[in-house]
Design a protein around this motif. Structure first.
Motif, PDB file in Angstrom:
ATOM      1  N   ASP A 127      -7.041 -35.677  -6.294  1.00 55.33           N
ATOM      2  CA  ASP A 127      -7.907 -35.179  -5.391  1.00 55.33           C
ATOM      3  C   ASP A 127      -8.352 -37.210  -4.788  1.00 55.33           C
ATOM      4  OD1 ASP A 127      -8.042 -32.907  -5.123  1.00 55.33           O
ATOM      5  OD2 ASP A 127      -9.068 -32.678  -7.746  1.00 55.33           O
ATOM      6  N   PRO A 128      -9.518 -36.879  -4.048  1.00 57.68           N
ATOM      7  CA  PRO A 128      -9.691 -38.144  -3.841  1.00 57.68           C
ATOM      8  C   PRO A 128     -10.161 -38.697  -5.061  1.00 57.68           C
ATOM      9  CG  PRO A 128     -10.326 -36.312  -2.101  1.00 57.68           C
ATOM     10  CD  PRO A 128      -9.968 -35.806  -3.156  1.00 57.68           C
ATOM     11  N   GLY A 129      -9.801 -40.702  -4.875  1.00 59.29           N
ATOM     12  CA  GLY A 129     -10.409 -41.025  -5.996  1.00 59.29           C
ATOM     13  C   GLY A 129      -9.683 -41.193  -7.211  1.00 59.29           C
ATOM     14  N   LYS A 130      -8.551 -40.262  -7.158  1.00 60.38           N
ATOM     15  CA  LYS A 130      -7.899 -39.997  -8.731  1.00 60.38           C
ATOM     16  C   LYS A 130      -6.814 -40.956  -8.574  1.00 60.38           C
ATOM     17  CE  LYS A 130     -11.090 -36.907 -10.096  1.00 60.38           C
ATOM     18  NZ  LYS A 130     -12.178 -37.598 -11.755  1.00 60.38           N
ATOM     19  N   THR A 131      -6.191 -40.581  -9.679  1.00 59.75           N
ATOM     20  CA  THR A 131      -5.190 -41.889  -9.855  1.00 59.75           C
ATOM     21  C   THR A 131      -3.416 -40.638 -10.791  1.00 59.75           C
ATOM     22  OG1 THR A 131      -5.989 -44.134  -9.548  1.00 59.75           O
ATOM     23  CG2 THR A 131      -2.849 -43.669 -10.995  1.00 59.75           C
ATOM     24  N   LEU A 132      -2.310 -40.630  -9.854  1.00 60.74           N
ATOM     25  CA  LEU A 132      -1.134 -40.074 -10.566  1.00 60.74           C
ATOM     26  C   LEU A 132      -0.822 -41.054 -11.185  1.00 60.74           C
ATOM     27  CD1 LEU A 132      -0.397 -36.947 -11.190  1.00 60.74           C
ATOM     28  CD2 LEU A 132       1.146 -36.955  -9.324  1.00 60.74           C
ATOM     29  N   THR A 133      -0.195 -40.912 -12.804  1.00 56.15           N
ATOM     30  CA  THR A 133       1.298 -41.689 -12.790  1.00 56.15           C
ATOM     31  C   THR A 133       2.040 -40.464 -13.259  1.00 56.15           C
ATOM     32  OG1 THR A 133      -0.282 -43.368 -13.240  1.00 56.15           O
ATOM     33  CG2 THR A 133       1.912 -42.947 -14.821  1.00 56.15           C
ATOM     34  N   ARG A 134       3.225 -40.495 -12.811  1.00 55.94           N
ATOM     35  CA  ARG A 134       4.748 -39.311 -13.122  1.00 55.94           C
ATOM     36  C   ARG A 134       5.479 -40.094 -13.759  1.00 55.94           C
ATOM     37  NH1 ARG A 134       5.267 -34.964  -8.869  1.00 55.94           N
ATOM     38  NH2 ARG A 134       6.928 -33.882 -10.425  1.00 55.94           N
ATOM     39  N   ALA A 135       6.313 -39.594 -14.707  1.00 57.24           N
ATOM     40  CA  ALA A 135       7.511 -40.932 -14.889  1.00 57.24           C
ATOM     41  C   ALA A 135       8.527 -39.943 -15.809  1.00 57.24           C
ATOM     42  CB  ALA A 135       7.297 -41.600 -17.299  1.00 57.24           C
TER      43      ALA A 135
END
Length: 264
Positions: free
Chosen positions: A215-223
């Motif tokens: 979503d807007p304004g969010k941060t996603l981290t994937r490993a």
């Protein structure tokens, strides 16, 4: 380099691919027999000369030689090698009695689905499903990655990527040194974007992890953890970030900040 190599191999399919060949005779007087030749892919020895190749726990000839009636020799490789070594999918079509390389649309029924914007924005998960594997990569918790130490490779470091075409952006790289890939995306857009990752598209097939909505304004981290013993030709990693809605529905397009690094 890898893509060029794959394209070269693809052009050779008509003369070097069979599923498995046995026996010593072929039509028109040619001779077919197991060869003692080895197999080398991109400078790396995959099968030593005189050794067999294992498929589904069965040992079969790694190379088969065919001598044509005119005396010219041709070398045949099991089609499974192209899946194992070059990530080219193969399957068997009973209907066509043929080996299918790459995408197989046989038996698929295409349906036109009309969905609302709200349905599109809610149909994807907003968190990755851990434990899934694609090729040599397994999605794991980012907490497993020790980011207090220096990364072994930096591909993007807070790189700003913007697109108003609706197609988004993406990248590809070859992991060189380390067990983990860490991908972080911040959505600066006013619309939801989707993050996809996996192996390169090969002959119409994209073997990838489920996409995750951001979503807007969010941060996603994937490993992603890389399997031990993974070779260079099997380790190419790709990702993409694109708006969920079409350009007409989200004319501002995608605006994201991307960090992509490799760690031990």
């Amino acid at each position: 380099m890898m893509k060029t190599w794959k394209q070269f191999i693809a052009g050779m399919f008509t003369v070097v691919l069979i599923a498995a060949m046995f026996g010593t005779a072929l039509a028109a007087g040619g001779k077919l027999q197991a060869s003692a030749a080895g197999v080398v892919v991109m400078g790396q020895v995959k099968v030593e000369p005189g050794k067999t190749y294992t498929v589904d726990k069965q040992k079969i000839p790694a190379v088969v030689d065919y001598e044509a009636p005119n005396g010219k020799s041709y070398h045949y490789l099991p089609v499974q090698m192209y899946t194992d070594y070059l990530n080219i999918w193969n399957s068997w079509s009973e209907q066509r009695k043929s080996i299918v390389l790459g995408a197989n649309s046989e038996g698929l029924q295409h349906q036109v689905r009309v969905v609302t914007n709200e349905e599109q924005l809610n149909e994807r998960p907003k968190a990755a499903e851990l434990g899934l594997s694609v090729g040599p990569f397994t999605e794991v918790s980012p907490s497993l990655v020790d980011t207090t130490k220096e990364p072994t490779q930096v591909i993007d470091n807070k790189t700003r990527a913007q697109s108003i075409t609706g197609y988004g952006s993406g990248g590809t790289f070859l992991p060189e040194n380390g067990r983990y890939i860490l991908l972080s995306i911040t959505n600066n857009s006013t619309t939801q974007v989707r993050c996809q990752a996996g192996l390169p598209i090969t002959l119409g097939v994209w073997d990838r992890f489920p996409s995750v909505a951001l979503d807007p304004g969010k941060t996603l981290t994937r490993a992603f953890q890389i399997a031990g013993g993974t070779t260079a030709e099997a380790a190419e990693f790709v990702y993409s970030v694109s708006p969920v809605l079409s350009y007409l529905e989200a004319p501002d397009g995608a605006d994201v900040t991307i960090t992509l690094m490799q760690y031990r």
